[in-house]
Every structure is written in C-alpha cells, then in structure tokens.
Design a protein around this motif. Structure first.
Motif, PDB file in Angstrom:
ATOM      1  N   ALA A   1       6.591  -0.359  11.802  1.00  0.00           N
ATOM      2  CA  ALA A   1       7.053  -0.812  10.501  1.00  0.00           C
ATOM      3  C   ALA A   1       7.679   0.333   9.709  1.00  0.00           C
ATOM      4  O   ALA A   1       7.199   1.452   9.724  1.00  0.00           O
ATOM      5  CB  ALA A   1       5.898  -1.403   9.697  1.00  0.00           C
ATOM      6  N   SER A   2       8.772   0.010   9.013  1.00  0.00           N
ATOM      7  CA  SER A   2       9.399   0.981   8.116  1.00  0.00           C
ATOM      8  C   SER A   2       8.798   0.812   6.729  1.00  0.00           C
ATOM      9  O   SER A   2       8.720  -0.288   6.219  1.00  0.00           O
ATOM     10  CB  SER A   2      10.913   0.728   8.062  1.00  0.00           C
ATOM     11  OG  SER A   2      11.493   1.484   7.029  1.00  0.00           O
ATOM     12  N   LEU A   3       8.341   1.918   6.126  1.00  0.00           N
ATOM     13  CA  LEU A   3       7.686   1.840   4.829  1.00  0.00           C
ATOM     14  C   LEU A   3       8.551   2.400   3.714  1.00  0.00           C
ATOM     15  O   LEU A   3       8.062   2.779   2.667  1.00  0.00           O
ATOM     16  CB  LEU A   3       6.342   2.581   4.890  1.00  0.00           C
ATOM     17  CG  LEU A   3       5.368   2.106   5.952  1.00  0.00           C
ATOM     18  CD1 LEU A   3       4.072   2.902   5.869  1.00  0.00           C
ATOM     19  CD2 LEU A   3       5.073   0.628   5.814  1.00  0.00           C
ATOM     20  N   ASP A   4       9.867   2.482   3.950  1.00  0.00           N
ATOM     21  CA  ASP A   4      10.751   3.075   2.949  1.00  0.00           C
ATOM     22  C   ASP A   4      11.429   2.003   2.099  1.00  0.00           C
ATOM     23  O   ASP A   4      12.628   2.018   1.893  1.00  0.00           O
ATOM     24  CB  ASP A   4      11.791   3.972   3.622  1.00  0.00           C
ATOM     25  CG  ASP A   4      12.627   3.208   4.651  1.00  0.00           C
ATOM     26  OD1 ASP A   4      12.238   2.074   4.996  1.00  0.00           O
ATOM     27  OD2 ASP A   4      13.652   3.752   5.083  1.00  0.00           O
TER      28      ASP A   4
ATOM     29  N   GLY B   1       7.165   0.747  -1.527  1.00  0.00           N
ATOM     30  CA  GLY B   1       6.399  -0.002  -0.547  1.00  0.00           C
ATOM     31  C   GLY B   1       4.925   0.347  -0.513  1.00  0.00           C
ATOM     32  O   GLY B   1       4.240   0.061   0.473  1.00  0.00           O
ATOM     33  N   ASP B   2       4.406   0.939  -1.587  1.00  0.00           N
ATOM     34  CA  ASP B   2       3.003   1.350  -1.623  1.00  0.00           C
ATOM     35  C   ASP B   2       2.168   0.207  -2.190  1.00  0.00           C
ATOM     36  O   ASP B   2       1.862   0.160  -3.382  1.00  0.00           O
ATOM     37  CB  ASP B   2       2.856   2.606  -2.480  1.00  0.00           C
ATOM     38  CG  ASP B   2       1.477   3.239  -2.367  1.00  0.00           C
ATOM     39  OD1 ASP B   2       0.549   2.553  -1.902  1.00  0.00           O
ATOM     40  OD2 ASP B   2       1.335   4.418  -2.750  1.00  0.00           O
ATOM     41  N   ALA B   3       1.769  -0.725  -1.324  1.00  0.00           N
ATOM     42  CA  ALA B   3       1.062  -1.928  -1.763  1.00  0.00           C
ATOM     43  C   ALA B   3      -0.307  -1.604  -2.354  1.00  0.00           C
ATOM     44  O   ALA B   3      -0.746  -2.250  -3.310  1.00  0.00           O
ATOM     45  CB  ALA B   3       0.917  -2.905  -0.593  1.00  0.00           C
ATOM     46  N   ASP B   4      -1.004  -0.619  -1.799  1.00  0.00           N
ATOM     47  CA  ASP B   4      -2.323  -0.277  -2.320  1.00  0.00           C
ATOM     48  C   ASP B   4      -2.231   0.311  -3.724  1.00  0.00           C
ATOM     49  O   ASP B   4      -3.043  -0.013  -4.599  1.00  0.00           O
ATOM     50  CB  ASP B   4      -3.021   0.717  -1.385  1.00  0.00           C
ATOM     51  CG  ASP B   4      -3.446   0.084  -0.068  1.00  0.00           C
ATOM     52  OD1 ASP B   4      -3.458  -1.160  -0.007  1.00  0.00           O
ATOM     53  OD2 ASP B   4      -3.759   0.823   0.876  1.00  0.00           O
TER      54      ASP B   4
END
Length: 311
Positions: free
Chosen positions: A43-46, A237-240
């Motif tokens: 997964a790409s988290l950017d 993309g920082d869901a937490d």
C-alpha cells in the motif's frame, strides 16, 4: 465539528446560512486504538487513506472524505484515481444534490425552526448565553442571528461559519469533486437520506443540543486551526492521528453513538449486503467514520469482513 458530522452539515447548512445571513467525532479515549483492518504491504501511504473490501466478484472501496476544503488541495491522484476510474458506482452519505432539493429546504423549515414566540437564547442559562453571544460577536453577527433556530442547527451553522469566512468551501469538498468526475455511466447511490441525517440531529434531547451549541461556541477561535490540522493529517494518510484529533472534538458518548457508531454499523450492514452483487463500488463518507474505535472497518470485522488498506 461540522465537517465530521455529515455531509448535510457542510452542504445544506452552508446554503441555508448564506440565505439567512448578509457555513462527527468520537468519544475521547485515553489512547488511540487503531482500526481493525489489515494493511497491504504494497500500500502507498502518501495520500488520503483508502481501503477496500472484496470477495470473488465484488470490490467495495472505502474513502474517508473532508466535506469542506480550501481550494487547491490536490488529493485526487494515484491509487484513489485508479480505484474511482475502475468503479461503476459512486455511493455517498446522502444523494447527490439533496442539499439543493426544495424538499430538503422545506424539511429544514419544518425541523430546524423553533415554534413561534420561542427564541434560542431564551433556552440558555446566563453563562451559556454569554458564551454563545461572544462567539457570534467574534463572527460579526448580531446576538439574535439564530434566535429562530433550534440549538442543533445553530450549532452546526456556528461551527461552519468561521471556516467559510476563512476559505473553506463545500464546493471544494471531496464529494463535490468526485461527483464532478463521475461520468454519466457511473451509477449513483446513497447510504442515507437527507431527512435521516437531519433526524440524527433533530432527534437529540434539547440538553444535548444545547451542549453541542455551547461546545461549538467555546471552540470558535480554534475551529479553523483544528480543521487545518485534520486536513493536514488526512492528506498525509495518517488515519490513527486523524482519529486522535477527532477524539478531541466530541467527548459525549451518547452523541458519539448517535452521530457515528450507530451509523457505522448501518453502513457495514449495507456493505455486507452489497457484496452479494457483482461490481465495483466507490464509497465516499466522512473521514471520521473510517478512523478510530467503532469505525466502519471495526463494524465490518464484527461481520467477519476484512477491510484492507490500499493507500
């Protein structure tokens, strides 16, 4: 809090506010708990977070949105764009254009207005009234600006106005962008009706509505800074971290249940049933529903369905 509470809050409320005048969070926890999802190694988290739930012949993408954004935020690219282009159906919280439907305006007249002879400020204590009127003054509004409205509608509007005044717009929100990119061949769907979203607020006890209004008034100075921070972590993309910021917005467990948790369970049921039909679906809902405890992903896990993060 407006951006977290539903698309209705950010779209129809903005239109209603501009017509009347010359704009959902979670229970606070000691620690942030990560959603019960599986993370794909590739997964790409950017960019903003994207998940999918799939079986042999159905793929459902889950995309957390911000209902109102400043112009110029470039989030539609990469995996998100590919997933959207591959989808045959766009599903949002309420039907596209519902906020502009005359029937919705009529519903607001019915649900959001106080009975004749009653004013909003008459329902507040002296301390609550002082806090509320101070917030209105900071927005250059007269003390009687929302006297004819119920506390829930005044609270939503009060939360949105400073954002509108400082460059945020529902027209730049994620759903509006996606609807503009959806071709004629793409089917449209909705998880709720505008009437239901209105009932979520209108059905609150009056004391809860007033608490919502006063909390919004108390946070008027920080409204934009808080949303700026949420947009920043959403873009990353920082869901937490997004869940942690949202936990600061709402500490009433009953309100969190009403605005988020019950609806998350309903949506998980909808997804479960939709997996019985083949096709690819792109679901775009407020980011607060896809972050933290009791998220849609958690509700899916209770049904033995795994949400895999793909961006």
């Amino acid at each position: 809090m407006t951006t977290l509470c539903g698309r209705f809050a950010a779209t129809f409320t903005a239109a209603a506010t501009l017509a009347v005048l010359p704009a959902c969070a979670q229970q606070a926890e000691p620690a942030v708990q990560a959603p019960a999802v599986a993370s794909a190694e590739a997964a790409s988290l950017d960019g903003p977070a994207l998940w999918k739930v799939a079986d042999e012949d159905t793929t459902v993408y889950l995309f957390g949105t911000i209902h109102a954004l400043p112009e110029g935020k470039d989030w539609y690219s990469g995996t998100i764009a590919k997933a959207f282009d591959a989808s045959g159906e766009l599903v949002t919280e309420i039907p596209a254009g519902a906020e502009n439907d005359p029937a919705t305006a009529q519903l607001i007249q019915t649900k959001a207005m106080l009975p004749a002879g009653t004013t909003l400020r008459s329902k507040l204590t002296d301390t609550q009234r002082a806090t509320y009127e101070e917030a209105l003054a900071k927005l250059n509004l007269p003390a009687q600006a929302f006297d004819q409205f119920k506390p829930w509608f005044a609270g939503m509007t009060l939360g949105l106005l400073p954002l509108l005044q400082q460059g945020y717009s529902p027209e730049a929100g994620v759903e509006k962008v996606l609807e503009g990119k959806a071709g004629e061949a793409m089917t449209r769907g909705a998880l709720e009706t505008a009437e239901y979203q209105i009932s979520v607020f209108d059905g609150m006890l009056e004391d809860a509505q007033i608490s919502f209004l006063v909390e919004t008034a108390e946070g008027i100075d920080d409204a934009k800074a808080k949303l700026d921070a949420m947009v920043s972590v959403w873009m990353a993309g920082d869901a937490d971290r997004l869940a942690a910021l949202m936990n600061e917005e709402l500490t009433d467990p009953m309100l969190a249940e009403r605005l988020l948790y019950t609806r998350n369970g309903n949506w998980a049921e909808w997804i479960d049933e939709r997996l019985d039909e083949p096709g690819t679906v792109f679901i775009a809902v407020g980011a607060g529903h896809l972050a933290g405890r009791n998220s849609v992903q958690d509700k899916l896990a209770e049904r033995d369905l795994k949400a895999v993060r793909v961006q």
